[in-house]
Design a protein around this motif. Sequence first.
Motif, PDB file in Angstrom:
ATOM      1  N   SER A  78       0.831  -1.207   0.000  1.00 22.96           N
ATOM      2  CA  SER A  78       0.000   0.000   0.000  1.00 22.96           C
ATOM      3  C   SER A  78       0.863   1.253   0.000  1.00 22.96           C
ATOM      4  N   ALA A  79       1.923   1.248   0.789  1.00 18.83           N
ATOM      5  CA  ALA A  79       2.823   2.403   0.823  1.00 18.83           C
ATOM      6  C   ALA A  79       3.489   2.594  -0.530  1.00 18.83           C
ATOM      7  N   ARG A  80       3.861   1.495  -1.183  1.00 18.62           N
ATOM      8  CA  ARG A  80       4.501   1.600  -2.489  1.00 18.62           C
ATOM      9  C   ARG A  80       3.524   2.133  -3.532  1.00 18.62           C
ATOM     10  N   LEU A  81       2.263   1.714  -3.446  1.00 21.16           N
ATOM     11  CA  LEU A  81       1.248   2.229  -4.375  1.00 21.16           C
ATOM     12  C   LEU A  81       1.074   3.738  -4.219  1.00 21.16           C
ATOM     13  N   LEU A  82       1.040   4.201  -2.974  1.00 22.10           N
ATOM     14  CA  LEU A  82       0.922   5.640  -2.753  1.00 22.10           C
ATOM     15  C   LEU A  82       2.130   6.375  -3.310  1.00 22.10           C
ATOM     16  N   ARG A  83       3.322   5.802  -3.113  1.00 23.37           N
ATOM     17  CA  ARG A  83       4.537   6.424  -3.646  1.00 23.37           C
ATOM     18  C   ARG A  83       4.497   6.436  -5.167  1.00 23.37           C
ATOM     19  N   LEU A  84       4.050   5.351  -5.781  1.00 19.17           N
ATOM     20  CA  LEU A  84       3.937   5.287  -7.237  1.00 19.17           C
ATOM     21  C   LEU A  84       2.956   6.335  -7.749  1.00 19.17           C
TER      22      LEU A  84
ATOM     23  N   GLN B 257       1.931   7.131 -17.956  1.00 21.33           N
ATOM     24  CA  GLN B 257       1.423   8.492 -17.831  1.00 21.33           C
ATOM     25  C   GLN B 257       0.054   8.453 -17.184  1.00 21.33           C
ATOM     26  N   LEU B 258      -0.162   9.354 -16.225  1.00 21.99           N
ATOM     27  CA  LEU B 258      -1.468   9.439 -15.563  1.00 21.99           C
ATOM     28  C   LEU B 258      -2.380  10.290 -16.418  1.00 21.99           C
ATOM     29  N   GLY B 259      -3.460   9.682 -16.905  1.00 25.13           N
ATOM     30  CA  GLY B 259      -4.366  10.392 -17.797  1.00 25.13           C
ATOM     31  C   GLY B 259      -5.585  10.935 -17.084  1.00 25.13           C
ATOM     32  N   ALA B 260      -6.458  11.534 -17.871  1.00 20.91           N
ATOM     33  CA  ALA B 260      -7.710  12.082 -17.347  1.00 20.91           C
ATOM     34  C   ALA B 260      -8.781  11.011 -17.442  1.00 20.91           C
ATOM     35  N   GLY B 261      -9.521  10.835 -16.366  1.00 19.32           N
ATOM     36  CA  GLY B 261     -10.567   9.821 -16.341  1.00 19.32           C
ATOM     37  C   GLY B 261     -11.945  10.428 -16.293  1.00 19.32           C
ATOM     38  N   ALA B 262     -12.949   9.578 -16.141  1.00 16.23           N
ATOM     39  CA  ALA B 262     -14.331  10.042 -16.071  1.00 16.23           C
ATOM     40  C   ALA B 262     -14.630  10.689 -14.725  1.00 16.23           C
ATOM     41  N   GLU B 263     -13.890  10.283 -13.701  1.00 13.75           N
ATOM     42  CA  GLU B 263     -14.073  10.852 -12.373  1.00 13.75           C
ATOM     43  C   GLU B 263     -12.721  11.289 -11.833  1.00 13.75           C
ATOM     44  N   LEU B 264     -12.774  12.247 -10.867  1.00 10.51           N
ATOM     45  CA  LEU B 264     -11.550  12.741 -10.257  1.00 10.51           C
ATOM     46  C   LEU B 264     -11.114  11.783  -9.154  1.00 10.51           C
ATOM     47  N   PRO B 265      -9.968  11.120  -9.304  1.00  5.97           N
ATOM     48  CA  PRO B 265      -9.499  10.232  -8.244  1.00  5.97           C
ATOM     49  C   PRO B 265      -8.856  11.041  -7.127  1.00  5.97           C
ATOM     50  N   PRO B 266      -8.608  10.414  -5.967  1.00  4.31           N
ATOM     51  CA  PRO B 266      -7.920  11.123  -4.889  1.00  4.31           C
ATOM     52  C   PRO B 266      -6.544  11.602  -5.340  1.00  4.31           C
ATOM     53  N   LEU B 267      -6.161  12.790  -4.873  1.00  8.55           N
ATOM     54  CA  LEU B 267      -4.867  13.357  -5.225  1.00  8.55           C
ATOM     55  C   LEU B 267      -3.922  13.273  -4.039  1.00  8.55           C
ATOM     56  N   LEU B 268      -2.668  13.083  -4.342  1.00  8.49           N
ATOM     57  CA  LEU B 268      -1.640  13.106  -3.308  1.00  8.49           C
ATOM     58  C   LEU B 268      -0.875  14.409  -3.422  1.00  8.49           C
TER      59      LEU B 268
ATOM     60  N   ARG C 170       4.706  -3.000 -13.145  1.00  7.76           N
ATOM     61  CA  ARG C 170       3.557  -3.297 -13.991  1.00  7.76           C
ATOM     62  C   ARG C 170       2.377  -3.803 -13.164  1.00  7.76           C
ATOM     63  N   ARG C 171       2.647  -4.635 -12.151  1.00  4.10           N
ATOM     64  CA  ARG C 171       1.566  -5.123 -11.290  1.00  4.10           C
ATOM     65  C   ARG C 171       0.942  -3.970 -10.490  1.00  4.10           C
ATOM     66  N   ASP C 172       1.810  -3.076  -9.983  1.00  2.00           N
ATOM     67  CA  ASP C 172       1.292  -1.945  -9.213  1.00  2.00           C
ATOM     68  C   ASP C 172       0.461  -1.009 -10.092  1.00  2.00           C
ATOM     69  N   VAL C 173       0.867  -0.836 -11.329  1.00  2.00           N
ATOM     70  CA  VAL C 173       0.088  -0.005 -12.254  1.00  2.00           C
ATOM     71  C   VAL C 173      -1.287  -0.628 -12.482  1.00  2.00           C
TER      72      VAL C 173
ATOM     73  N   GLU D 104      -7.241  -0.652 -11.275  1.00  2.00           N
ATOM     74  CA  GLU D 104      -8.402  -1.250 -10.618  1.00  2.00           C
ATOM     75  C   GLU D 104      -9.049  -0.285  -9.629  1.00  2.00           C
ATOM     76  N   LEU D 105      -8.249   0.626  -9.058  1.00  2.00           N
ATOM     77  CA  LEU D 105      -8.769   1.611  -8.106  1.00  2.00           C
ATOM     78  C   LEU D 105      -9.365   2.833  -8.798  1.00  2.00           C
ATOM     79  N   GLY D 106      -9.305   2.848 -10.131  1.00  2.00           N
ATOM     80  CA  GLY D 106      -9.939   3.943 -10.862  1.00  2.00           C
ATOM     81  C   GLY D 106      -8.993   4.989 -11.405  1.00  2.00           C
ATOM     82  N   TYR D 107      -7.686   4.791 -11.253  1.00  2.00           N
ATOM     83  CA  TYR D 107      -6.723   5.752 -11.777  1.00  2.00           C
ATOM     84  C   TYR D 107      -6.390   5.405 -13.227  1.00  2.00           C
ATOM     85  N   PRO D 108      -6.601   6.321 -14.155  1.00  2.00           N
ATOM     86  CA  PRO D 108      -6.352   6.035 -15.577  1.00  2.00           C
ATOM     87  C   PRO D 108      -4.860   6.161 -15.910  1.00  2.00           C
TER      88      PRO D 108
END
Length: 336
Positions: free
Chosen positions: A5-11, A62-73, A38-41, A46-50
């Motif tokens: 989970s910590a690595r996902l947040l860092r990614l 590259q982090l793209g624009a999605g249909a909804e605004l995901p949480p921002l860090l 690749r697994r973390d991406v 799956e969590l909704g981040y495009p």
Amino acid sequence: MLETSARLLRLLSLLQAHREWSGADLAERLGVTPRTVRRDVDRLRELGYPVNASPGTGGGYQLGAGAELPPLLLDDDEAVAVAVGLRTAAGQGIEGIGETSVRALAKLEQVLPGRLRRRVSALNAFTVPMLRTPQARLDPSVLTELANACRDSERLRFEYLDHAGSATRRTVEPHRLVCTERRWYLVAWDVDREDWRTFRADRITPKPPHGPRFTPRTPPADDLAAYVSRGVSTKAYAARAVIRLHTSAERAAQTIGPSDGVLEPVDASHCLLRTGATGLDVLVIHVMLMGVDFEVVEPPELTDRVREVRDRLSRALAYEADRGLGTDDGDSVRES
């Protein structure tokens, strides 16, 4: 699991910081293999981040624009910058984003660590805004407290100063905040008076604890902006009038704000203004200073006052003309 989970947040933080990353660079930053990246991406997707991926040696993630605004860090400096920007937008009454800024600020300040909250407070306390027009000072923290009470449907207790400066204690069920260019208002159900009331936010001093929660009531109007405008520009005054302006409602709205009156379109060249003032004489001045041709629809007494002002101005011009005939400014032709 905690390490993952910590690595996902860092990614996620890395992807939000730059436009594009190669898989190798991300793996090096995270201290993992490209396969783990690749697994973390895939987990982020799956969590909704495009997260977009382009193949090849020059490709990357590259982090793209999605249909909804995901949480921002946000890092510390970014969080402080966003909070200060939201406070500025809320305090300046920027049209169209003031109320939204307060809602966003309420969410952000709820999760800000204490050290960052102190930085934001310091910036707010030692910053002097140079506003376009004079207005009462309003602490943004009061706005966020009111917004939170509206959001949570929680009874609100506060001390309120009326026009005369007398303080009263109020217990209300807050519904919405309404902002104009210069002021903020709270629309709420007054528990003791059993009626809807509109309160100027700069006259509110919250007196916690608040609560309990309540079931929201049907609002007093579908258009709360028009409801507040009528209350603060017309119903609050003893002298009221309906004025027909010889201009369109769109053009009139460029100089006549919601606190000045309520505009109603008539046709492409005319509109009605419903307004009020402390007296008929003030109403005459108020309407004349709008710089638009007008006619009084009601009350008839206001028409009489307009005639009185017209006659007074005519006499003043006549006095000026009489003085001009009897003066010698040195430029007139003299008989020899």
